[in-house]
Design an enzyme around this catalytic site. Structure first.
Site, short mmCIF file in Angstrom:
data_model
loop_
_atom_site.label_atom_id
_atom_site.label_comp_id
_atom_site.label_asym_id
_atom_site.label_seq_id
_atom_site.Cartn_x
_atom_site.Cartn_y
_atom_site.Cartn_z
N GLY A 55 0.83 -1.20 0.00
CA GLY A 55 0.00 0.00 0.00
C GLY A 55 0.86 1.25 0.00
O GLY A 55 2.05 1.19 0.33
N CYS A 82 5.22 -6.10 1.72
CA CYS A 82 5.54 -4.67 1.76
C CYS A 82 4.81 -3.99 2.93
O CYS A 82 5.14 -4.20 4.08
CB CYS A 82 5.23 -4.01 0.43
SG CYS A 82 5.99 -2.38 0.23
N TYR A 83 3.78 -3.18 2.66
CA TYR A 83 3.02 -2.56 3.74
C TYR A 83 2.46 -3.64 4.66
O TYR A 83 2.33 -3.42 5.88
CB TYR A 83 1.87 -1.71 3.16
CG TYR A 83 1.01 -1.02 4.20
CD1 TYR A 83 1.32 0.27 4.63
CD2 TYR A 83 -0.10 -1.65 4.73
CE1 TYR A 83 0.53 0.91 5.59
CE2 TYR A 83 -0.89 -1.03 5.68
CZ TYR A 83 -0.57 0.26 6.11
OH TYR A 83 -1.36 0.88 7.05
N HIS A 168 8.12 -7.23 -3.37
CA HIS A 168 6.88 -7.61 -4.06
C HIS A 168 7.10 -8.88 -4.89
O HIS A 168 7.61 -8.81 -6.01
CB HIS A 168 6.41 -6.48 -4.96
CG HIS A 168 5.85 -5.31 -4.22
ND1 HIS A 168 4.51 -5.23 -3.86
CD2 HIS A 168 6.44 -4.19 -3.74
CE1 HIS A 168 4.31 -4.10 -3.22
NE2 HIS A 168 5.46 -3.45 -3.11
N GLU A 170 4.86 -10.55 -6.38
CA GLU A 170 3.85 -10.65 -7.43
C GLU A 170 4.26 -10.02 -8.76
O GLU A 170 3.67 -10.31 -9.80
CB GLU A 170 2.52 -10.04 -6.96
CG GLU A 170 2.52 -8.52 -6.79
CD GLU A 170 2.99 -8.05 -5.43
OE1 GLU A 170 2.62 -6.94 -5.03
OE2 GLU A 170 3.75 -8.80 -4.77
N ASP A 226 -13.87 -8.59 -24.02
CA ASP A 226 -14.55 -8.59 -22.73
C ASP A 226 -16.06 -8.68 -22.87
O ASP A 226 -16.71 -9.54 -22.27
CB ASP A 226 -14.18 -7.33 -21.94
CG ASP A 226 -12.68 -7.13 -21.85
OD1 ASP A 226 -11.95 -8.13 -21.97
OD2 ASP A 226 -12.24 -5.98 -21.66
N LYS A 375 -7.42 -10.02 -18.30
CA LYS A 375 -7.66 -10.26 -19.72
C LYS A 375 -7.27 -11.68 -20.14
O LYS A 375 -7.99 -12.33 -20.89
CB LYS A 375 -6.88 -9.24 -20.55
CG LYS A 375 -7.07 -9.37 -22.05
CD LYS A 375 -8.44 -8.89 -22.50
CE LYS A 375 -8.52 -7.39 -22.42
NZ LYS A 375 -9.78 -6.87 -23.01
#
Length: 519
Positions: A55, A82-83, A168, A170, A226, A375
């Protein structure tokens, strides 16, 4: 849904949805909730584990995001990122301070203690950091598991089943990030890899049937991936009680209005009502130059057109004792996180017409079957639904269409210019075999005129920018190094064939710091 679930509590990081996406890549179901969600709602999901996201705030800020600290004592494994690490340290009696030097970007982490989280990973790892605060004193019972040259990079209290990292995992820049997340989800949480497109389709079809009941739904169809997948998915649930409405908003690509109708009716067998409202939209856009206002104008007019069309269908259905009550949209996760704080206190970058600007008095209730997907996941769902690759491999196109690729005022003449230039870009990218290799490729019309020479005559015409990016999910992107010959051909054709454009430039900005679209 009867699957193993990892709950991600969002503290406002722009990377939060990437955590969910990474976990789903190895077929473990993940759900993102605001960090402020009641503890009972987390427990109700019976999670196998909980992840605390990063964050933008400091734990000492007056409005610092926080979750119920009791989540740390639920008895399921917790991973702070992280945060999330700083939240764990702060709320369990440790100390967090402002770092002497903010770590942002690539960093090297050394593993200093054995832990299941780092099992099978190298002792030294290249990671991605983005923090201004750091842990200075660990809570009782915690040990240091990893460090950089000047900061704490990992901690753990295995007795309490809590792990945390300052970097991070991710993001793609952390090379062993996927392995770390796998260790947490599969080894520590013992989650089952039972979330598949088949599961998603089955659960979504059941949910939509329950939502709609005996009613009817209208789908906002654009012809893109989409909305097309959303339409086919909802049609699978309620059959011919879905009416797809395709609106020409005046800012579609060249010949798009005719092409989409043909593809949707003949290719997918959908019931499509086509509405040419181009004059209506362009009138509303007259004099509007602010990009956010453009999006709001198009979003509001989009709903107004739908209300008008719904009224016609209402009249037809009333005689049968039925009602149209639902509006289907192809909203995706990136739309949501970049537009609002729905999943936590995320910083707003821009609004999307799918999720912003909806009138309070809108007559239709929303169905957004894809709003928790990225996506690439949507394409996987489409393939499982048997949809043709021609539709599924289409590059993303913004809801507000060419309006956000025309900088300044949107007029019919400027739309026509950009349509011609954009058609050349797309056709040459396809001819070079690059269409499926880049995430997006398109033209942008700039409100800048420059002097040129054509046929020994002076010209004074618009500048066109070419944008092509490579990305996995649209959350981050790098500019695509298109071959010079392709750029040469595109430039030559645009200047020669599109009267009104005499200069072509190429955008080499990545996201961040830029966005993929110019507005």
């Amino acid at each position: 849904m009867d699957t193993s679930t990892i709950v991600i509590l969002d503290f406002g990081s722009q990377y939060t949805q990437l955590i969910a996406r990474r976990i789903r890549e190895f077929n473990v179901f993940s759900v993102v909730l605001p960090c402020t969600v009641p503890l009972e709602q987390v427990r109700a999901l019976q999670p196998k584990g909980v992840i605390l996201s990063g964050g933008p705030c400091s734990v000492y800020d007056a409005d610092a995001p926080a979750t119920d600290p009791a989540v740390l004592a639920m008895g399921v494994p917790v991973l702070g990122i992280c945060y999330g690490l700083q939240f764990v340290v702060h709320h369990l009696g440790g100390k967090v301070e402002s770092a002497p030097a903010r770590e942002y970007g690539h960093a090297q982490v050394s593993v200093v203690s054995e832990t299941p989280l780092f099992r099978g990973l190298p002792e030294t790892m290249d990671v991605w950091m983005s923090h201004g605060d750091e842990a200075k004193a660990l809570p009782e019972g915690f040990v240091l598991t990893a460090k950089t040259s000047n900061a704490v990079a990992g901690i753990a209290n295995e007795a309490r089943r809590i792990w945390a990292v300052q970097f991070h995992p991710e993001v793609a820049h952390t090379r062993q990030g996927m392995e770390l997340l796998k260790n947490f989800c599969l080894e520590i949480c013992v989650a089952k890899q039972d979330w598949t497109p088949e599961h998603f389709i089955q659960a979504t079809v059941e949910r939509v049937r329950a939502q709609v009941g005996d009613g009817h739904a209208i789908c906002g169809l654009s012809g893109g991936v989409d909305s097309s997948v959303a339409a086919v998915l909802v049609a699978k649930a309620i059959g011919n009680r879905l009416t797809c409405i395709f609106v020409n908003n005046g800012v579609l690509r060249k010949d798009e209005f005719a092409k989409v109708q043909r593809t949707m009716r003949e290719g997918l067998g959908l019931n499509v009502v086509a509405v040419d409202a181009s004059d209506r939209f362009l009138t509303k856009l007259a004099g509007v130059t602010d990009p956010e206002q453009k999006r709001k104008v198009i979003g509001n007019e989009f709903i107004a057109v739908f209300d008008d069309e719904a009224a016609k269908i209402f009249e037809a259905e009333k005689s049968a004792g039925e009602e149209v009550a639902w509006l289907v949209q192809g909203t995706l996760y990136p739309d949501v996180i970049e537009s609002s704080s729905v999943h936590g206190p995320s910083h707003t970058i821009k609004s999307h017409h799918n999720v912003g600007g909806l009138p309070e008095n809108m007559k239709l209730k929303l169905i957004e079957p894809l709003r928790d997907l990225f996506k690439d996941e949507v394409r996987r769902i489409g393939r499982d639904l048997g949809m043709p690759e021609e539709i599924l491999e289409r590059q993303p196109f913004p809801g507000p269409g060419l309006a956000v690729r025309i900088l300044g005022e949107v007029t019919a003449d400027r739309v026509a210019l950009l349509q011609e230039a954009d058609e050349i870009v797309v056709s040459e990218i396809k001819a070079a075999g690059l269409y499926r290799k880049v995430w997006q490729s398109f033209a942008v019309l700039l409100p800048v005129k420059s002097v040129g020479v054509m046929g020994d005559q002076r010209t004074y015409a618009y500048t066109c920018a070419i944008r092509a990016v490579e990305s996995e999910d649209g959350m981050t992107a790098d500019w695509a190094p298109l071959p010079y010959e392709v750029l040469r051909t595109i430039s030559s054709r645009i200047v020669s064939e599109v009267r009104g454009i005499n200069r072509v430039v190429y955008d080499i900005t990545s996201k961040p710091p830029g966005t993929i679209e110019w507005e």
